[in-house]
Design a protein around this motif. Structure first.
Motif, short mmCIF file in Angstrom:
data_model
loop_
_atom_site.label_atom_id
_atom_site.label_comp_id
_atom_site.label_asym_id
_atom_site.label_seq_id
_atom_site.Cartn_x
_atom_site.Cartn_y
_atom_site.Cartn_z
N SER A 1 40.46 15.89 41.44
CA SER A 1 40.79 14.49 41.20
C SER A 1 41.92 14.37 40.16
N GLU A 2 41.84 15.19 39.13
CA GLU A 2 42.87 15.18 38.09
C GLU A 2 44.22 15.60 38.68
N LEU A 3 44.18 16.62 39.56
CA LEU A 3 45.42 17.12 40.16
C LEU A 3 46.14 16.06 40.96
N ILE A 4 45.36 15.14 41.57
CA ILE A 4 46.00 14.14 42.45
C ILE A 4 45.84 12.73 41.86
N ASP A 5 45.68 12.68 40.54
CA ASP A 5 45.62 11.41 39.83
C ASP A 5 44.60 10.45 40.46
N GLY A 6 43.41 10.95 40.63
CA GLY A 6 42.33 10.13 41.21
C GLY A 6 42.61 9.74 42.65
N GLY A 7 43.55 10.44 43.29
CA GLY A 7 43.88 10.15 44.70
C GLY A 7 45.17 9.36 44.82
N ARG A 8 45.66 8.81 43.69
CA ARG A 8 46.83 7.92 43.76
C ARG A 8 48.11 8.66 44.14
N SER A 9 48.17 9.96 43.90
CA SER A 9 49.42 10.65 44.22
C SER A 9 49.48 11.11 45.68
#
Ligand code: F6R
Length: 613
Positions: free
Chosen positions: A55-63
């Protein structure tokens, strides 16, 4: 074990998938990933470790932008937990993305064949074979659905698959065999998931896919097909339980919440089946004539459910004079069991999806035995396949270590024993009435074990013993069966080496392991055997053991003479005492695990629903 979530709709998919995967964390996993469809592109993010890391890697999914996608938590089978082995897997030419729960048994043969055709592989998983196999048929000119169908015709093993195709940007396909998968009907969107909690926040209308079923869906429609490829209609079932049932509700852990839910779970399981002084099992069709024709009952299950089977031997044999043989499901299926019309096979499973238990059920049916299942999850594979089902109304159990499912399974065994005795006429009325009355009082007695006073006593014991490296649980008769479950709780969540022994067996070997400071948990609830177990306590004390005793209130003074600390339970009939004894043992394991800093709800290496052999 492995969690799958899929979404096709109009919202951003990645946050929905992450949220759903979080609800499936209880199943156990060691890596996580998502694939999001964005126009023609399939964008994958995956990583070893906790979901929070992904989740951190993809900014909670926003990225990762896109309104369709599949997500996965992986419990490693083929290949170590690593970024490369995490799902989703993308086929060699990038056209197909797959998430998978299960095991592809013939993957090596298929891989060899695909490599021969020029396909390259980037992981050690069996799943990557599926992605490449689908892509192979797709490249041969089959459409997306036919390519999936042709691929699943070639694979052997178990699977729930969520599949995307680059050229079908609005469409997801899911297909299953021997691994659980549900479809969720949303409003302007649709879902797939391994289990209801993953999508319960978004929809209560779900259907359970059957083996061989395929669903092809977009945000606005869904087409279902059976194993033969024919269209089938699926009606949504309405989920009545609340999202709060799948949330912690103020407790520090699901396990603690589920321990405290036991009085209600047992009451919900027992009371609809106890009417006017009789056990009424409308849900099953075992007639007195059939029961009289039985020569044996096999009880088949895994883990804690198997330990309920061990308890059932004592209870059913005593009350019904019917031979009962508990067998581990993983052994039963390969043991060539002698079964026939005079054998009842009782299957016990919380999830209703345990691979070995399901396979044993199939084996029993194939050999002509009648099957009765005690299951917690409505609509699960075992519930569907067994001839008769009794549900434990425990509600969703999220913590990996079972508590309320175990307690309700045991309550159903008690009910069944009384029901069988009632049909077989093996009990005098007065004894039947006495047991019936005791059974009715169980939920209230379990409640008394969960009061502040009892819990703080157990916390004190946990603080005294949490550093022990080896623990022995000893007891006689039903207490020895309780030892099995108490000991399992401690090993699985507190990572302490612990063994369960029938107390009389100690001096036939294991007593050589007792030394200064070894913790022995001695359960002595049966008045007829109390003194004998205390003799065994003396033997271990003489060799330096510290002893935590567990008995009933009436033996409070007696046990204090022999042990270092004692836990007391209310009185009930000795046959039902295990329903009470297990509660403090669950609490003890919980607080020991807490004091050792263990991840109580998600113990290492374990999965909630063991859908592989
Ligand atoms: C231990 C535990 C397991 C399960 C076993 C069977 O706390 O939960 O031992 O009892 O994996 O699972 P089910 O009941 O789902 O078949």
């Amino acid at each position: 074990m492995c969690g799958i979530v899929g979404y096709a709709g109009h919202e951003q998919a990645a946050p929905i998938l992450l949220d759903g995967l979080e609800k499936l964390e209880y199943r156990g996993y060691d890596s996580a990933g998502v694939c999001i469809g964005d126009g023609g592109a399939l964008r994958v993010a995956k990583a070893k470790g906790r979901l929070a890391h992904l989740s951190e890697l993809i900014d909670g999914g926003r990225s990762l932008q896109g309104t369709i996608g599949i997500g996965h938590t992986r419990w490693a089978t083929h290949g170590a937990p690593s970024d490369e082995n995490s799902h989703p897997h993308i086929a060699d030419s990038g056209k197909i993305a797959v998430v998978h729960n299960g095991i592809i048994e013939n993957y090596l043969k298929l891989k060899e064949w695909l490599v021969g055709l020029g396909k390259r592989f980037h992981s050690e998983t069996d799943t990557e074979v599926v992605a490449n196999l689908i892509e192979h048929f797709y490249d041969e000119g089959f459409d997306f659905r036919m390519s999936v169908r042709k691929a699943v015709e070639r694979i052997e093993g178990s699977y729930a698959l969520g599949i995307m195709c680059r050229d079908y940007p609005d469409t997801l396909i899911a297909v299953k065999k021997d691994s659980p998968l549900i479809f969720g009907f949303g409003d302007g969107c649709n879902y797939i998931a391994s289990d209801v909690p993953a999508i319960l926040k978004y929809t209560r209308e779900v259907c359970y896919l059957d083996d061989g079923d395929m669903v092809m869906f977009t945000a606005s429609d869904a087409h279902f097909f059976n194993g033969a490829g024919d269209p089938v209609e699926k009606r949504p079932e309405h989920i009545t339980w609340d999202t709060s049932a799948a949330e912690k509700g103020g407790y520090a852990h699901f396990m603690l919440k589920e321990i405290h839910e036991q009085p209600k779970a047992i009451r919900d399981t027992l009371s609809p089946r106890m009417k006017d002084g009789r056990v009424v099992l409308d849900d099953i069709r075992l007639t007195p004539e059939y029961l009289k024709s039985l020569s044996r009952v096999y009880v088949v299950a895994c883990g804690s459910a198997y330990y309920v089977g061990v308890q059932s031997k004592y209870i059913i044999e005593k009350l019904c004079q019917l031979p009962v043989e508990p067998v581990l499901a993983s052994e039963f299926r390969y043991a060539d069991p002698v079964l026939g019309a005079d054998t009842l096979v009782l299957i016990i499973s919380q999830s209703g999806e345990t691979a070995d238990t399901l396979a044993a059920l199939r084996e029993a049916k194939a050999r002509g035995a009648r099957t009765l299942a005690i299951v917690n999850v409505v609509g699960s594979s075992i519930a569907k396949l067994a001839d008769d089902v009794i549900y434990t109304w425990a509600g969703p159990e999220i913590a990996v270590a079972t508590t309320k499912a175990y307690s309700t399974q045991l309550a159903v065994v008690d009910l069944l024993a009384l029901y069988f005795a009632q049909c077989l006429g093996t009990l005098p009325q007065a004894r039947y009435d006495q047991l019936y009355g005791e059974l009715q009082q169980l939920p209230a007695k379990v409640e008394r074990l969960l009061t502040e006073e009892v819990i703080s006593r157990i916390q004190y014991d946990a603080s005294r013993f949490f550093n022990n490296r080896d623990v022995f649980y000893i007891g006689r008769n039903l207490d020895s069966a309780t030892c099995l479950e108490g000991s399992l709780k401690l090993k699985e969540i507190a990572y302490i080496h612990s063994e369960a022994y029938a107390a009389g067996e100690l001096k036939h070997g294991p007593i050589s392991l007792i030394e200064d400071g070894t913790l022995v948990v001695a359960i002595a609830t049966n008045p007829a055997l109390f003194d004998k177990t205390m003799s065994n306590v003396k033997e271990v004390k003489a060799r330096g053991a510290e002893v935590l005793g567990l008995t009933t209130e009436r033996f409070a003074d007696e046990i204090a003479k022999s042990v270092d600390s004692a836990i007391l339970t209310p009185e009930t009939d000795p046959l039902f005492q295990p329903n009470l004894s297990i509660v403090p043992l669950q609490c003890f394991a919980y607080y020991v695990a807490l004091m050792r800093g263990c991840d109580v709800d998600k113990p290492r290496n374990l999965a909630k629903s063991v859908t592989v052999e």
